[in-house]
Design a protein around this motif. Structure first.
Motif, PDB file in Angstrom:
ATOM      1  N   ASP A  37      -0.761 -11.933   0.946  1.00 33.18           N
ATOM      2  CA  ASP A  37      -0.958 -12.197   2.371  1.00 33.18           C
ATOM      3  C   ASP A  37      -0.079 -11.227   3.139  1.00 33.18           C
ATOM      4  OD1 ASP A  37      -2.808 -14.336   2.230  1.00 33.18           O
ATOM      5  OD2 ASP A  37      -1.182 -15.727   1.765  1.00 33.18           O
ATOM      6  N   ILE A  38      -0.690 -10.504   4.074  1.00 31.41           N
ATOM      7  CA  ILE A  38       0.021  -9.517   4.879  1.00 31.41           C
ATOM      8  C   ILE A  38      -0.083  -9.948   6.333  1.00 31.41           C
ATOM      9  CG2 ILE A  38       0.151  -7.089   5.530  1.00 31.41           C
ATOM     10  CD1 ILE A  38      -1.356  -6.449   2.933  1.00 31.41           C
ATOM     11  N   GLU A  39       1.022  -9.880   7.049  1.00 34.72           N
ATOM     12  CA  GLU A  39       1.001 -10.275   8.457  1.00 34.72           C
ATOM     13  C   GLU A  39       0.310  -9.226   9.311  1.00 34.72           C
ATOM     14  OE1 GLU A  39       4.777 -11.302  10.079  1.00 34.72           O
ATOM     15  OE2 GLU A  39       5.077 -12.945   8.663  1.00 34.72           O
ATOM     16  N   ASP A  40      -0.577  -9.710  10.212  1.00 32.74           N
ATOM     17  CA  ASP A  40      -1.214  -8.801  11.164  1.00 32.74           C
ATOM     18  C   ASP A  40      -0.282  -8.593  12.361  1.00 32.74           C
ATOM     19  OD1 ASP A  40      -1.498 -11.032  12.843  1.00 32.74           O
ATOM     20  OD2 ASP A  40      -3.664 -11.148  12.612  1.00 32.74           O
ATOM     21  N   ALA A  41      -0.739  -7.885  13.365  1.00 35.48           N
ATOM     22  CA  ALA A  41       0.086  -7.554  14.532  1.00 35.48           C
ATOM     23  C   ALA A  41       0.564  -8.795  15.281  1.00 35.48           C
ATOM     24  CB  ALA A  41      -0.691  -6.638  15.472  1.00 35.48           C
ATOM     25  N   ASP A  42      -0.161  -9.918  15.143  1.00 31.81           N
ATOM     26  CA  ASP A  42       0.218 -11.162  15.810  1.00 31.81           C
ATOM     27  C   ASP A  42       1.028 -12.094  14.906  1.00 31.81           C
ATOM     28  OD1 ASP A  42      -1.080 -10.445  18.209  1.00 31.81           O
ATOM     29  OD2 ASP A  42      -2.999 -11.123  17.386  1.00 31.81           O
ATOM     30  N   GLY A  43       1.351 -11.620  13.701  1.00 28.27           N
ATOM     31  CA  GLY A  43       2.132 -12.426  12.777  1.00 28.27           C
ATOM     32  C   GLY A  43       1.328 -13.399  11.947  1.00 28.27           C
ATOM     33  N   ARG A  44       0.004 -13.325  12.033  1.00 29.14           N
ATOM     34  CA  ARG A  44      -0.858 -14.220  11.239  1.00 29.14           C
ATOM     35  C   ARG A  44      -1.082 -13.617   9.849  1.00 29.14           C
ATOM     36  NH1 ARG A  44      -4.518 -14.341  16.288  1.00 29.14           N
ATOM     37  NH2 ARG A  44      -4.966 -12.329  15.383  1.00 29.14           N
ATOM     38  N   PRO A  45      -1.126 -14.453   8.823  1.00 27.72           N
ATOM     39  CA  PRO A  45      -1.361 -13.931   7.473  1.00 27.72           C
ATOM     40  C   PRO A  45      -2.818 -13.502   7.286  1.00 27.72           C
ATOM     41  CG  PRO A  45      -1.208 -16.319   7.432  1.00 27.72           C
ATOM     42  CD  PRO A  45      -0.902 -15.890   8.840  1.00 27.72           C
ATOM     43  N   VAL A  46      -2.990 -12.346   6.656  1.00 27.95           N
ATOM     44  CA  VAL A  46      -4.310 -11.819   6.320  1.00 27.95           C
ATOM     45  C   VAL A  46      -4.388 -11.767   4.795  1.00 27.95           C
ATOM     46  CG1 VAL A  46      -5.862  -9.834   6.480  1.00 27.95           C
ATOM     47  CG2 VAL A  46      -4.376 -10.426   8.422  1.00 27.95           C
ATOM     48  N   PRO A  47      -5.322 -12.528   4.176  1.00 30.59           N
ATOM     49  CA  PRO A  47      -5.448 -12.483   2.723  1.00 30.59           C
ATOM     50  C   PRO A  47      -6.096 -11.169   2.278  1.00 30.59           C
ATOM     51  CG  PRO A  47      -7.078 -13.977   3.644  1.00 30.59           C
ATOM     52  CD  PRO A  47      -6.248 -13.489   4.784  1.00 30.59           C
ATOM     53  N   VAL A  48      -5.402 -10.453   1.403  1.00 28.83           N
ATOM     54  CA  VAL A  48      -5.852  -9.134   0.955  1.00 28.83           C
ATOM     55  C   VAL A  48      -5.855  -9.088  -0.568  1.00 28.83           C
ATOM     56  CG1 VAL A  48      -5.289  -6.661   0.951  1.00 28.83           C
ATOM     57  CG2 VAL A  48      -4.951  -8.012   3.030  1.00 28.83           C
ATOM     58  N   ALA A  49      -6.919  -8.521  -1.129  1.00 32.55           N
ATOM     59  CA  ALA A  49      -6.960  -8.226  -2.558  1.00 32.55           C
ATOM     60  C   ALA A  49      -6.522  -6.776  -2.724  1.00 32.55           C
ATOM     61  CB  ALA A  49      -8.358  -8.425  -3.120  1.00 32.55           C
ATOM     62  N   VAL A  50      -5.413  -6.574  -3.402  1.00 32.97           N
ATOM     63  CA  VAL A  50      -4.951  -5.228  -3.740  1.00 32.97           C
ATOM     64  C   VAL A  50      -5.518  -4.935  -5.120  1.00 32.97           C
ATOM     65  CG1 VAL A  50      -2.962  -3.737  -4.088  1.00 32.97           C
ATOM     66  CG2 VAL A  50      -2.869  -5.568  -2.381  1.00 32.97           C
ATOM     67  N   VAL A  51      -6.253  -3.843  -5.218  1.00 34.18           N
ATOM     68  CA  VAL A  51      -7.013  -3.553  -6.436  1.00 34.18           C
ATOM     69  C   VAL A  51      -6.650  -2.169  -6.954  1.00 34.18           C
ATOM     70  CG1 VAL A  51      -9.329  -3.344  -7.418  1.00 34.18           C
ATOM     71  CG2 VAL A  51      -8.930  -4.918  -5.502  1.00 34.18           C
ATOM     72  N   ARG A  52      -6.463  -2.073  -8.259  1.00 36.11           N
ATOM     73  CA  ARG A  52      -6.331  -0.770  -8.913  1.00 36.11           C
ATOM     74  C   ARG A  52      -7.600  -0.580  -9.723  1.00 36.11           C
ATOM     75  NH1 ARG A  52      -1.513   1.425 -12.865  1.00 36.11           N
ATOM     76  NH2 ARG A  52      -2.173   3.609 -12.798  1.00 36.11           N
ATOM     77  N   ASP A  53      -8.415   0.388  -9.309  1.00 33.35           N
ATOM     78  CA  ASP A  53      -9.695   0.571 -10.004  1.00 33.35           C
ATOM     79  C   ASP A  53      -9.489   1.188 -11.383  1.00 33.35           C
ATOM     80  OD1 ASP A  53      -9.538   3.398  -9.685  1.00 33.35           O
ATOM     81  OD2 ASP A  53     -10.851   3.381  -7.932  1.00 33.35           O
ATOM     82  N   ASN A  54     -10.553   1.322 -12.132  1.00 33.02           N
ATOM     83  CA  ASN A  54     -10.467   1.825 -13.505  1.00 33.02           C
ATOM     84  C   ASN A  54     -10.002   3.269 -13.582  1.00 33.02           C
ATOM     85  OD1 ASN A  54     -11.915  -0.621 -13.495  1.00 33.02           O
ATOM     86  ND2 ASN A  54     -12.693  -0.177 -15.521  1.00 33.02           N
ATOM     87  N   ASP A  55     -10.078   4.005 -12.469  1.00 33.29           N
ATOM     88  CA  ASP A  55      -9.590   5.376 -12.422  1.00 33.29           C
ATOM     89  C   ASP A  55      -8.142   5.446 -11.961  1.00 33.29           C
ATOM     90  OD1 ASP A  55     -12.051   6.427 -13.285  1.00 33.29           O
ATOM     91  OD2 ASP A  55     -12.828   6.459 -11.229  1.00 33.29           O
ATOM     92  N   GLY A  56      -7.524   4.296 -11.680  1.00 29.83           N
ATOM     93  CA  GLY A  56      -6.133   4.244 -11.283  1.00 29.83           C
ATOM     94  C   GLY A  56      -5.880   4.306  -9.787  1.00 29.83           C
ATOM     95  N   ARG A  57      -6.941   4.406  -8.985  1.00 33.69           N
ATOM     96  CA  ARG A  57      -6.777   4.449  -7.528  1.00 33.69           C
ATOM     97  C   ARG A  57      -6.568   3.032  -6.989  1.00 33.69           C
ATOM     98  NH1 ARG A  57     -11.285   8.215  -8.184  1.00 33.69           N
ATOM     99  NH2 ARG A  57     -12.531   6.338  -8.057  1.00 33.69           N
ATOM    100  N   TYR A  58      -5.773   2.954  -5.904  1.00 30.14           N
ATOM    101  CA  TYR A  58      -5.480   1.668  -5.275  1.00 30.14           C
ATOM    102  C   TYR A  58      -6.376   1.450  -4.067  1.00 30.14           C
ATOM    103  CZ  TYR A  58      -1.444   1.505  -8.274  1.00 30.14           C
ATOM    104  OH  TYR A  58      -0.642   1.469  -9.387  1.00 30.14           O
ATOM    105  N   HIS A  59      -6.790   0.195  -3.878  1.00 29.06           N
ATOM    106  CA  HIS A  59      -7.649  -0.197  -2.764  1.00 29.06           C
ATOM    107  C   HIS A  59      -7.117  -1.507  -2.197  1.00 29.06           C
ATOM    108  CE1 HIS A  59     -10.762   2.647  -4.125  1.00 29.06           C
ATOM    109  NE2 HIS A  59     -10.376   2.277  -5.329  1.00 29.06           N
TER     110      HIS A  59
END
Length: 115
Positions: A21-43
């Protein structure tokens, strides 16, 4: 607000995802999936499937996409566009920066490829 630390590069193996969960500009939590793809790149993509209130980070990562574990919809990690039904709406994708061993995500901006 700008990019925020979410994890170290060694926290995810290729093909893995994690929820944060990452805080947005208003301090509200934003649920985010942090993904490392099979090629090693982050999304960073919304952790909530657009078809239902299901966590995408619990799904399989393959071929540049993440699959919703409940109904099987896949979403492109670069654009957020659904690649299979039943989802028909895209999910937000956020910019990722890797600085040294740190992965940073900015939830105040979405990637324009969603269009």
């Amino acid at each position: 607000m700008s990019a925020q630390y979410v994890c170290d590069t060694g926290d995810l193996e290729p093909g893995e995802a994690m929820r944060t969960d990452i805080e947005d500009a208003d301090g509200r939590p934003v649920p985010v999936a942090v993904v490392r793809d099979n090629d090693g790149r982050y999304h960073a993509i919304s952790d909530t499937c657009s078809h239902g209130q299901v966590s995408l980070s619990d799904g399989e990562v393959e071929d540049g996409a993440i699959e919703c574990w409940l109904h099987g919809s896949s979403f492109d990690l670069r654009t957020g566009k659904p690649l299979s039904l039943p989802a028909t709406q895209p999910v937000p994708v956020y910019p990722v920066t890797v600085q040294g061993d740190s992965v940073l995500v900015d939830v105040t901006t979405t990637v324009a490829a969603n269009a």
